[in-house]
Scaffold this motif. Structure first.
Motif, PDB file in Angstrom:
ATOM      1  N   LEU A  78       0.828  -1.210   0.000  1.00 49.12           N
ATOM      2  CA  LEU A  78       0.000   0.000   0.000  1.00 49.12           C
ATOM      3  C   LEU A  78       0.861   1.258   0.000  1.00 49.12           C
ATOM      4  N   ALA A  81       2.491   1.807  -3.282  1.00 49.91           N
ATOM      5  CA  ALA A  81       1.570   2.253  -4.325  1.00 49.91           C
ATOM      6  C   ALA A  81       1.200   3.723  -4.137  1.00 49.91           C
ATOM      7  N   VAL A  82       0.909   4.091  -2.908  1.00 50.06           N
ATOM      8  CA  VAL A  82       0.548   5.490  -2.645  1.00 50.06           C
ATOM      9  C   VAL A  82       1.742   6.394  -2.934  1.00 50.06           C
ATOM     10  N   ASP A  83       2.905   5.978  -2.457  1.00 52.07           N
ATOM     11  CA  ASP A  83       4.096   6.801  -2.673  1.00 52.07           C
ATOM     12  C   ASP A  83       4.385   6.987  -4.152  1.00 52.07           C
ATOM     13  N   TRP A  85       2.333   6.857  -6.588  1.00 49.17           N
ATOM     14  CA  TRP A  85       1.336   7.744  -7.199  1.00 49.17           C
ATOM     15  C   TRP A  85       1.649   9.203  -6.862  1.00 49.17           C
ATOM     16  N   LEU A  86       1.989   9.430  -5.619  1.00 56.42           N
ATOM     17  CA  LEU A  86       2.270  10.808  -5.205  1.00 56.42           C
ATOM     18  C   LEU A  86       3.549  11.341  -5.832  1.00 56.42           C
ATOM     19  N   GLU A  87       4.487  10.453  -6.099  1.00 51.19           N
ATOM     20  CA  GLU A  87       5.758  10.913  -6.632  1.00 51.19           C
ATOM     21  C   GLU A  87       5.681  11.310  -8.087  1.00 51.19           C
ATOM     22  N   ALA A  88       4.726  10.746  -8.797  1.00 46.74           N
ATOM     23  CA  ALA A  88       4.585  11.096 -10.206  1.00 46.74           C
ATOM     24  C   ALA A  88       4.279  12.569 -10.323  1.00 46.74           C
ATOM     25  N   PRO A  90       2.962  15.882 -11.437  1.00 48.18           N
ATOM     26  CA  PRO A  90       1.827  16.255 -12.276  1.00 48.18           C
ATOM     27  C   PRO A  90       2.292  17.104 -13.450  1.00 48.18           C
ATOM     28  N   ALA A 125       3.866   4.683 -17.838  1.00 51.53           N
ATOM     29  CA  ALA A 125       4.041   6.042 -17.342  1.00 51.53           C
ATOM     30  C   ALA A 125       5.483   6.460 -17.548  1.00 51.53           C
TER      31      ALA A 125
ATOM     32  N   GLY B  44      -0.364  13.960 -18.690  1.00 54.28           N
ATOM     33  CA  GLY B  44       0.090  13.517 -17.374  1.00 54.28           C
ATOM     34  C   GLY B  44      -1.046  13.450 -16.380  1.00 54.28           C
ATOM     35  N   GLU B  45      -1.914  14.434 -16.442  1.00 53.75           N
ATOM     36  CA  GLU B  45      -3.034  14.431 -15.505  1.00 53.75           C
ATOM     37  C   GLU B  45      -4.021  13.314 -15.827  1.00 53.75           C
ATOM     38  N   GLN B  47      -3.255  10.460 -17.088  1.00 56.59           N
ATOM     39  CA  GLN B  47      -2.620   9.245 -16.596  1.00 56.59           C
ATOM     40  C   GLN B  47      -2.784   9.119 -15.086  1.00 56.59           C
ATOM     41  N   ARG B  48      -2.571  10.229 -14.405  1.00 56.18           N
ATOM     42  CA  ARG B  48      -2.690  10.191 -12.952  1.00 56.18           C
ATOM     43  C   ARG B  48      -4.122   9.918 -12.520  1.00 56.18           C
ATOM     44  N   THR B  51      -4.554   6.125 -12.930  1.00 55.00           N
ATOM     45  CA  THR B  51      -3.859   5.349 -11.901  1.00 55.00           C
ATOM     46  C   THR B  51      -4.457   5.608 -10.524  1.00 55.00           C
ATOM     47  N   LEU B  55      -5.487   2.793  -7.914  1.00 53.42           N
ATOM     48  CA  LEU B  55      -4.981   2.845  -6.544  1.00 53.42           C
ATOM     49  C   LEU B  55      -6.116   2.656  -5.539  1.00 53.42           C
ATOM     50  N   HIS B  59      -6.580  -1.104  -3.359  1.00 54.74           N
ATOM     51  CA  HIS B  59      -6.157  -1.110  -1.958  1.00 54.74           C
ATOM     52  C   HIS B  59      -7.251  -0.713  -0.993  1.00 54.74           C
ATOM     53  N   LEU B  70      -0.840  12.761   0.967  1.00 51.05           N
ATOM     54  CA  LEU B  70      -0.221  13.934   0.349  1.00 51.05           C
ATOM     55  C   LEU B  70       0.106  14.986   1.392  1.00 51.05           C
ATOM     56  N   ARG B  73       3.107  14.094   3.232  1.00 46.49           N
ATOM     57  CA  ARG B  73       4.312  14.293   2.453  1.00 46.49           C
ATOM     58  C   ARG B  73       4.703  15.766   2.399  1.00 46.49           C
TER      59      ARG B  73
END
Lengths: 126, 126
Positions: A78, A81-83, A85-88, A90, A125, B44-45, B47-48, B51, B55, B59, B70, B73
């Motif tokens: 988990l 997966a979250v990390d 997603w957040l790292e991509a 924008p 991606a 990019g958006e 794609q996000r 995903t 996500l 999960h 977020l 982070r």
DNA sequence: CCAACCTTGACACAGCTTTGATAAGGTTGT
DNA sequence: ACAACCTTATCAAAGCTGTGTCAAGGTTGG
């Protein structure tokens, strides 16, 4: 010894017995039990109950948020997966000149239809 | 250089326009705007957004959970506070293997150091 | 053996989240 | 100029969270 019952623990920490059971249910603080099932709150648990109140008060978060943070910590799939997603980053469409934009606008409907009819999932991606 | 309007983005990603605005409101995906204020969703958006759906589905988490991740982070004080509260967790994950446990312990120290170096040190509450 | 605890389970209720629908008004393409 | 978009704001309903309270029953200690 220094194990308190649920009512005693509630009094010394400022929670109610009801909330101590709730906090246990969402996995945040799970006290030991006696043979017959009574909850036993030790010094460490009392401390955690007090700091939990501070944590919620000082950062405007809820018990569910802390529970989710705990879940993130325990479930590596988990959190990974979250990390990711957040790292991509924008990536936004960069500012573009007016006539470039116009050309794009003229073609966009065709592009949408093409995307819908081919139904191709762009899984790669960047 | 691609940008769709909100309704087009909704169609290609499976969300509704309403939800795209909501996702923007909670800070997850904030598309650029045209001069007149129209949202522009780039590749990019899109794609996000796709995903993000995966996500959530894979999960069993909610948009609010991702928004909280977020926030964790972006707010180092918050993540440090939550992490140190979770660190003091008395129970050990007995269900994991020995080297998983070891790796977790090692990462824990890295996390603590990171939190301490980016924030003020946490005092011991009494 | 009885009072005073404890247990789980259930009903309840306010408030927040998530999502849709609709309204009033601005923008754009043809 | 008009249809078909877009914007924000608001009302609404379903569901979840956090919390209280009560009931039926087990445990404990004098």
């Amino acid at each position: 010894m220094e194990a308190l019952t649920i009512h005693e623990a509630a009094q010394t920490t400022g929670w109610t017995p009801r909330m101590l059971r709730y906090i246990e249910r969402i996995g945040l603080i799970e006290p030991a039990r006696t043979e017959s099932g009574y909850r036993q709150y030790g010094a460490g648990e009392l401390q955690r109950l007090r700091t939990l109140r501070e944590l919620l008060a000082e950062h405007e978060i809820g018990l569910g948020d802390v529970a989710f943070a705990l879940r993130l910590r325990r479930d590596e799939a988990l959190s990974g997966a979250v990390d990711s997603w957040l790292e991509a980053e924008p990536q936004r469409p960069e500012a573009v000149s007016a006539d470039e934009w116009l050309r794009w606008e003229q073609e966009k409907h065709a592009r949408i239809i093409a995307a819908l009819t081919t139904n191709e999932p762009m899984e790669t991606a960047a």
